[in-house]
Write an enzyme that holds these catalytic residues in place. Sequence first.
Site, short mmCIF file in Angstrom:
data_model
loop_
_atom_site.label_atom_id
_atom_site.label_comp_id
_atom_site.label_asym_id
_atom_site.label_seq_id
_atom_site.Cartn_x
_atom_site.Cartn_y
_atom_site.Cartn_z
N ASP A 1 44.00 38.93 9.91
CA ASP A 1 42.89 39.68 9.32
C ASP A 1 42.84 41.06 9.96
O ASP A 1 43.06 41.19 11.17
CB ASP A 1 41.56 38.95 9.55
CG ASP A 1 40.49 39.32 8.53
OD1 ASP A 1 40.17 40.53 8.42
OD2 ASP A 1 39.97 38.42 7.86
N PHE B 1 34.47 35.28 5.05
CA PHE B 1 33.54 34.21 4.70
C PHE B 1 34.30 32.93 4.32
O PHE B 1 34.18 31.89 4.98
CB PHE B 1 32.64 34.69 3.56
CG PHE B 1 31.89 33.62 2.82
CD1 PHE B 1 31.21 32.62 3.50
CD2 PHE B 1 31.85 33.62 1.43
CE1 PHE B 1 30.51 31.64 2.82
CE2 PHE B 1 31.16 32.65 0.74
CZ PHE B 1 30.49 31.65 1.43
N TYR C 1 39.13 45.50 -8.36
CA TYR C 1 39.23 44.11 -7.90
C TYR C 1 39.82 43.21 -8.99
O TYR C 1 40.75 42.45 -8.74
CB TYR C 1 37.85 43.61 -7.49
CG TYR C 1 37.83 42.21 -6.91
CD1 TYR C 1 38.52 41.91 -5.74
CD2 TYR C 1 37.11 41.19 -7.52
CE1 TYR C 1 38.49 40.62 -5.20
CE2 TYR C 1 37.07 39.91 -6.99
CZ TYR C 1 37.77 39.64 -5.83
OH TYR C 1 37.74 38.37 -5.29
N LYS D 1 43.59 41.41 -8.65
CA LYS D 1 43.79 39.97 -8.67
C LYS D 1 44.65 39.54 -9.86
O LYS D 1 45.47 38.60 -9.74
CB LYS D 1 42.44 39.25 -8.71
CG LYS D 1 41.67 39.32 -7.40
CD LYS D 1 42.38 38.60 -6.27
CE LYS D 1 41.52 38.49 -5.03
NZ LYS D 1 42.20 37.78 -3.92
N ALA E 1 44.39 32.92 -3.35
CA ALA E 1 42.96 32.85 -3.63
C ALA E 1 42.63 33.94 -4.65
O ALA E 1 42.44 35.10 -4.29
CB ALA E 1 42.15 33.03 -2.36
N THR F 1 30.76 31.77 -4.91
CA THR F 1 30.62 30.82 -3.81
C THR F 1 29.64 31.39 -2.79
O THR F 1 29.57 32.60 -2.59
CB THR F 1 31.99 30.57 -3.15
OG1 THR F 1 32.93 30.18 -4.16
CG2 THR F 1 31.91 29.49 -2.10
#
Length: 342
Positions: free
Chosen positions: A32, A12, A146, A150, A115, A176
Amino acid sequence: MPRTLITGGAGFLGSHMCDRLIAEGHQVICVDNLLTGRKENINHLLDNPCFTFIEHNIIEPLEINGNINFILHFASPASPKDYMKHPIETMKIGAWGTYNMLELAREKGATFLLASTSEVYGDPQVHPQPESYWGYVNPIGPRSVYDEAKRYAEALTMAFHRKYGLDIRIARIFNTYGPRMRMNDGRVISNFIVQALRGKPITVYGDGSQTRSFCYVEDLIEGIYRLLLWQAPPASKAQNLKPKTQHLEPSTQALMPVFNLGNPEEHTILQLANLVKEITASKSEIIFEPLPVDDPKRRCPDISRARNLLGWSPITDLRTGLQYTIEYFKELENEQTGRNHA
């Protein structure tokens, strides 16, 4: 012409970033493994001579011939539905994938942009959340695969910066939304829109009083691109921009290239549900289900550093962004209906 590699480039956010980089004159290498990314997101770029797609899982090292100026590391399942379905893969991407891309950046002398996510703050006890806030995270909860992936990726990125002097950027991305979200990705906005368009009950977890801040994808991409090109200010100026926090900060904290990127306007989940219902003119009823484990009660970024150092803040209001997103989902629904009738 800058040569830029982006992992998760068919996802996305990654696919929108590919578009922006191409528009800015970059030669883009999109990597990817299509675990959650979609080839459809980049089909329009495949014939572009400035675009190369490599299907590869970055938990394995990647060899690239020639120079690379920038590496943007976007690869990771990002919605709760995805990272709970792929918990081990999520942690491997955050650990081994980040390490491999940092090593590639070190080898090529490239600027590295991670990111990251607002999930590093967990269920925050400070509002809004400044970059200096250390977070309130359950390290063994279902969301931790997750969150902690991160947090580890940020720590590893900073370790490469401190040990090797690697030029780095860390973007902590808040919620987002926009075109190219998957209809079944399990995020709150896609869930609400699909349920509303199909006339099904709109499912709100908890009583709907929990808040989120929603940033339209074009605004976010603008912020990331500005961060990519950002250069650290003099130490004296940076010291004046330190946000207030209950934690004592390391002396170099204000110079570290960590930025919240998101929309600081808070909305309750119930407000969001009603707005989606209004825009779609849906007759769906709103129903309430138990709140998932460790679901944050509030989430809102302090974007003072982005405003002051990047000259960035979002410009798309929630209603306008939702209208664009709903139109995109309507097109997907029509395509799916057409395939079913074929």
